[in-house]
Design a protein around this motif. Structure first.
Motif, PDB file in Angstrom:
ATOM      1  N   UNK A 233       0.858  -1.180   0.000  1.00  0.00           N
ATOM      2  CA  UNK A 233       0.000   0.000   0.000  1.00  0.00           C
ATOM      3  C   UNK A 233       0.895   1.232   0.000  1.00  0.00           C
ATOM      4  N   UNK A 234       0.663   2.146  -0.931  1.00  0.00           N
ATOM      5  CA  UNK A 234       1.429   3.384  -1.022  1.00  0.00           C
ATOM      6  C   UNK A 234       0.578   4.531  -0.502  1.00  0.00           C
ATOM      7  N   UNK A 235       1.092   5.185   0.559  1.00  0.00           N
ATOM      8  CA  UNK A 235       0.464   6.380   1.104  1.00  0.00           C
ATOM      9  C   UNK A 235       1.264   7.593   0.656  1.00  0.00           C
ATOM     10  N   UNK A 236       0.818   8.757   1.034  1.00  0.00           N
ATOM     11  CA  UNK A 236       1.500   9.978   0.617  1.00  0.00           C
ATOM     12  C   UNK A 236       2.914  10.059   1.192  1.00  0.00           C
ATOM     13  N   UNK A 237       3.112   9.617   2.437  1.00  0.00           N
ATOM     14  CA  UNK A 237       4.416   9.795   3.072  1.00  0.00           C
ATOM     15  C   UNK A 237       5.116   8.480   3.423  1.00  0.00           C
ATOM     16  N   UNK A 238       4.549   7.321   3.071  1.00  0.00           N
ATOM     17  CA  UNK A 238       5.171   6.043   3.409  1.00  0.00           C
ATOM     18  C   UNK A 238       4.610   4.940   2.513  1.00  0.00           C
ATOM     19  N   UNK A 239       5.330   3.815   2.519  1.00  0.00           N
ATOM     20  CA  UNK A 239       4.878   2.609   1.829  1.00  0.00           C
ATOM     21  C   UNK A 239       4.786   1.497   2.865  1.00  0.00           C
ATOM     22  N   UNK A 240       3.781   0.653   2.753  1.00  0.00           N
ATOM     23  CA  UNK A 240       3.624  -0.489   3.643  1.00  0.00           C
ATOM     24  C   UNK A 240       3.529  -1.750   2.805  1.00  0.00           C
ATOM     25  N   UNK A 241       4.310  -2.763   3.200  1.00  0.00           N
ATOM     26  CA  UNK A 241       4.295  -4.047   2.511  1.00  0.00           C
ATOM     27  C   UNK A 241       3.994  -5.133   3.538  1.00  0.00           C
ATOM     28  N   UNK A 242       3.105  -6.044   3.203  1.00  0.00           N
ATOM     29  CA  UNK A 242       2.652  -7.073   4.130  1.00  0.00           C
ATOM     30  C   UNK A 242       3.170  -8.440   3.696  1.00  0.00           C
ATOM     31  N   UNK A 243       3.568  -9.253   4.709  1.00  0.00           N
ATOM     32  CA  UNK A 243       4.136 -10.581   4.460  1.00  0.00           C
ATOM     33  C   UNK A 243       5.205 -10.498   3.377  1.00  0.00           C
ATOM     34  N   UNK A 244       6.187  -9.676   3.647  1.00  0.00           N
ATOM     35  CA  UNK A 244       7.182  -9.350   2.633  1.00  0.00           C
ATOM     36  C   UNK A 244       8.556  -9.895   2.986  1.00  0.00           C
ATOM     37  N   UNK A 245       9.372 -10.063   1.955  1.00  0.00           N
ATOM     38  CA  UNK A 245      10.776 -10.374   2.150  1.00  0.00           C
ATOM     39  C   UNK A 245      11.591  -9.547   1.167  1.00  0.00           C
ATOM     40  N   UNK A 246      12.772  -9.169   1.626  1.00  0.00           N
ATOM     41  CA  UNK A 246      13.681  -8.343   0.838  1.00  0.00           C
ATOM     42  C   UNK A 246      14.986  -9.098   0.684  1.00  0.00           C
ATOM     43  N   UNK A 247      15.499  -9.128  -0.521  1.00  0.00           N
ATOM     44  CA  UNK A 247      16.811  -9.704  -0.804  1.00  0.00           C
ATOM     45  C   UNK A 247      17.705  -8.558  -1.256  1.00  0.00           C
ATOM     46  N   UNK A 248      18.772  -8.310  -0.484  1.00  0.00           N
ATOM     47  CA  UNK A 248      19.703  -7.215  -0.782  1.00  0.00           C
ATOM     48  C   UNK A 248      21.036  -7.845  -1.166  1.00  0.00           C
ATOM     49  N   UNK A 249      21.472  -7.610  -2.383  1.00  0.00           N
ATOM     50  CA  UNK A 249      22.713  -8.205  -2.866  1.00  0.00           C
ATOM     51  C   UNK A 249      23.902  -7.327  -2.496  1.00  0.00           C
ATOM     52  N   UNK A 250      25.022  -7.978  -2.191  1.00  0.00           N
ATOM     53  CA  UNK A 250      26.256  -7.284  -1.846  1.00  0.00           C
ATOM     54  C   UNK A 250      26.881  -6.725  -3.116  1.00  0.00           C
ATOM     55  N   UNK A 251      27.146  -5.424  -3.134  1.00  0.00           N
ATOM     56  CA  UNK A 251      27.713  -4.777  -4.311  1.00  0.00           C
ATOM     57  C   UNK A 251      29.181  -4.414  -4.134  1.00  0.00           C
ATOM     58  N   UNK A 252      29.784  -4.818  -3.003  1.00  0.00           N
ATOM     59  CA  UNK A 252      31.192  -4.501  -2.779  1.00  0.00           C
ATOM     60  C   UNK A 252      32.072  -5.340  -3.703  1.00  0.00           C
ATOM     61  N   UNK A 253      33.241  -4.794  -4.010  1.00  0.00           N
ATOM     62  CA  UNK A 253      34.176  -5.506  -4.864  1.00  0.00           C
ATOM     63  C   UNK A 253      34.693  -6.753  -4.153  1.00  0.00           C
ATOM     64  N   UNK A 254      35.116  -6.585  -2.892  1.00  0.00           N
ATOM     65  CA  UNK A 254      35.549  -7.721  -2.081  1.00  0.00           C
ATOM     66  C   UNK A 254      34.307  -8.270  -1.379  1.00  0.00           C
ATOM     67  N   UNK A 255      33.820  -9.407  -1.828  1.00  0.00           N
ATOM     68  CA  UNK A 255      32.566  -9.952  -1.309  1.00  0.00           C
ATOM     69  C   UNK A 255      32.834 -10.975  -0.224  1.00  0.00           C
ATOM     70  N   UNK A 256      32.565 -10.607   1.038  1.00  0.00           N
ATOM     71  CA  UNK A 256      32.673 -11.572   2.111  1.00  0.00           C
ATOM     72  C   UNK A 256      31.316 -12.213   2.399  1.00  0.00           C
ATOM     73  N   UNK A 257      30.271 -11.742   1.739  1.00  0.00           N
ATOM     74  CA  UNK A 257      28.956 -12.372   1.760  1.00  0.00           C
ATOM     75  C   UNK A 257      28.252 -12.027   0.457  1.00  0.00           C
ATOM     76  N   UNK A 258      27.240 -12.791   0.104  1.00  0.00           N
ATOM     77  CA  UNK A 258      26.544 -12.564  -1.165  1.00  0.00           C
ATOM     78  C   UNK A 258      25.263 -11.757  -1.001  1.00  0.00           C
ATOM     79  N   UNK A 259      24.366 -12.209  -0.107  1.00  0.00           N
ATOM     80  CA  UNK A 259      23.071 -11.542   0.026  1.00  0.00           C
ATOM     81  C   UNK A 259      22.640 -11.446   1.484  1.00  0.00           C
TER      82      UNK A 259
END
Length: 175
Positions: free
Chosen positions: A62-88
């Motif tokens: 749900x998108x409101x004027x000043x915030x977004x709300x996501x329900x039962x959600x998961x986020x995958x954030x990938x590592x963008x560093x050159x030296x990768x000591x972890x992937x995600x």
């Protein structure tokens, strides 16, 4: 005669009340937060200069004027560093509230970094700009095969450092 005085008094009173300024006060209860857009089963992708950096899946958003709300959600954030000591980094939650660069995770939060860090808590904040996860409540988790419990977590993804208060760390001596 008494009726005439009464009617004139009402007329003067009505004219006087007409010219008194009225202020329209809005109370907090009057202001309704109405969603601008509602998405069902959204998949959101964030692209950086070189790669796909973040993926968000939710049951609905749900998108409101000043915030977004996501329900039962998961986020995958990938590592963008050159030296990768972890992937995600993977973060799952019942509710995610987005205010600009700050993501607030509430309810059954699970933070996972590759295979070696797994943390469970009830609330977690994540700064997408600085890549720092933190909270002010208790958490339980695993670091490799050792267990860790504590409060006030501070996890810096850029420097790969972790700080906490009231820590109880049990090291698995077999491995």
């Amino acid at each position: 005669m008494g009726v005439k005085i009464f009617v004139n008094a009402l007329l003067v009173l009505a004219i006087g009340v007409y010219f008194i300024p009225v202020e329209n006060k809005k109370t907090r209860e009057d202001i309704k937060d109405i969603p601008l857009v509602v998405f069902e089963n959204p998949k959101m992708y964030t692209l950086s200069e070189n790669t796909l950096s973040r993926v968000v899946n939710a049951s609905h958003a749900v998108k409101y004027q000043n915030r977004d709300e996501m329900f039962n959600a998961n986020i995958i954030i990938k590592n963008e560093k050159v030296k990768k000591d972890f992937l995600v980094d993977k973060i799952k939650s019942d509710l995610i509230i987005s205010h600009g660069d700050i993501l607030t995770f509430k309810g059954n939060v699970n933070y996972q970094r590759d295979y070696f860090i797994n943390l469970d808590t009830s609330k977690l904040y994540y700064n997408t700009k600085d890549k720092i996860a933190y909270n002010d409540v208790a958490y339980k988790g695993n670091y490799y095969k050792s267990t860790v419990d504590g409060t006030d977590l501070y996890l810096d993804s850029v420097n790969s450092s972790m700080k906490s208060k009231n820590v109880h760390f049990e090291i698995d001596m077999k491995n």
